[in-house]
Motif scaffolding. Structure first.
Motif: not given
Length: 272
Positions: A204, A208, A212, A218
Motif C-alpha cells: 500500500s 502511495d 504521487e 493516494p
C-alpha cells in the motif's frame, strides 16, 4: 469498512447462486462478487461454472441494492471493446450498481484448454494498460480512435454512456511491485490485492509513492483485500481491525467451506 461477499459461482446450480446473492443483499453486504473463469477452479473433475458477466447481468435483474462485480475480470478473455459494452449493459440493467474490476489474467491452463491466446506476463500487462485506456475512451460516449500495440479503434462510439458518472468504478487487482501496482496507481479507483497484513501494508505504501508520481492523491484510491471467514470469529475480527488500521476500506469475504451458517455467524458478529 465496507464488505462484499464472494458467492463463488462454481460447482453450483443457478438457484443457489441467486439465493446467495439475495442472502448477501438481505444481510447488509455492500457488494456481491463472482469470479471470471469458465471451468471450476477447485475440486475434482468437471462441474458447472457460469460465465461471469452474463451472471452479473442476470443478478442485476433479481437484486435491488447490492453492487455487482467480478474479482477480477481477466483482460485476455475479451477484447476491451466487448468488455466495455458488457459493463455498460450491466450498469444500466442494475441502475448504476456495477463495478469493473480488471487484472492481467493468470490461469494459463484454462486459456490453453479453451483456445484463448495466453501471452507472456510482460505482454499481458501491456495489454491490460491499453485495455484500460480503450475502455475509458469508450465510456465517454464520444467517437474515439486508439492506436496501440495490441488494440486499435477507428472512429469507435458506444452508446448509451454508463449510468454512473463519470463511469463505473475501476478496480485493478495487482500485487507486482514493479509493474502492476504502478499501473493501479495510474488508473484505479480501487486497488485490490492478496497477502498477509505486513505485505499488504508495505505494498500500500508503494501504491502511495506511485500515485504521487502520477500526480494523484493516494487517498483517492480505495484499498481492498480478501477476507477468509472460516477461522474463529476473534481471529477474523483481529484481521479486520489490522486491515482497517493499514488503510484498507473494503474487504471481500470468501464464501466459506462451512456453508451459509458460517456467513450468518459472521454477519451477526460483525454487522450488528
Amino acid at each position: 469498512m465496507r464488505f462484499g461477499l464472494d458467492i463463488a459461482q462454481q460447482r453450483l446450480e443457478w438457484d443457489e447462486i441467486e439465493s446467495r446473492a439475495h442472502f448477501a443483499e438481505d444481510a447488509g453486504f455492500d457488494g456481491v462478487w463472482g469470479f471470471d473463469h469458465f471451468q471450476p477452479m477447485y475440486g475434482e473433475g468437471p462441474g458447472p461454472c457460469f460465465e461471469g458477466w452474463t451472471t452479473l447481468a442476470a443478478l442485476a435483474g433479481s437484486t435491488n441494492r447490492v453492487r455487482l462485480g467480478l474479482l477480477v475480470t481477466g483482460n485476455t478473455y475479451r477484447h476491451p471493446s466487448l468488455l466495455a459494452s458488457e459493463v455498460v449493459t450491466v450498469d444500466h440493467a442494475s441502475r448504476g450498481r456495477v463495478e469493473l474490476s480488471l487484472g492481467a489474467a493468470w490461469f494459463g491452463y484454462e486459456h490453453q484448454a479453451l483456445g484463448w491466446e495466453f501471452p507472456d506476463i510482460g505482454e499481458r500487462i501491456e495489454r491490460l494498460e491499453e485495455a484500460l485506456q480503450v475502455i475509458n475512451l469508450l465510456f465517454s460516449g464520444e467517437s474515439v480512435s486508439f492506436d496501440g500495440a495490441h488494440y486499435k479503434l477507428r472512429g469507435a462510439q458506444m452508446l448509451p454512456k454508463p449510468v454512473q458518472e463519470p463511469r463505473p468504478p475501476i478496480w485493478i487487482g495487482a500485487g507486482g511491485e514493479r509493474k502492476t501496482i504502478p499501473l493501479a496507481a495510474r488508473y484505479a479507483d480501487v486497488w485490490h490485492s492478496y497477502g498477509g497484513i505486513a505485505d499488504l501494508r508495505r505494498k500500500s505504501l508503494i501504491l502511495d509513492e506511485h500515485a504521487e508520481l502520477a500526480g494523484r492523491d493516494p487517498a483517492s484510491i480505495l484499498r481492498a483485500a480478501s477476507l477468509s471467514i472460516s477461522r474463529p470469529l476473534d481471529e477474523t475480527r483481529r484481521e479486520i481491525d489490522e486491515l482497517r488500521d493499514a488503510g484498507f476500506g473494503y474487504l471481500i469475504a470468501g464464501w466459506p467451506g462451512e456453508g451459509r451458517a458460517k456467513v450468518e455467524e459472521f454477519v451477526g458478529a460483525v454487522f450488528e
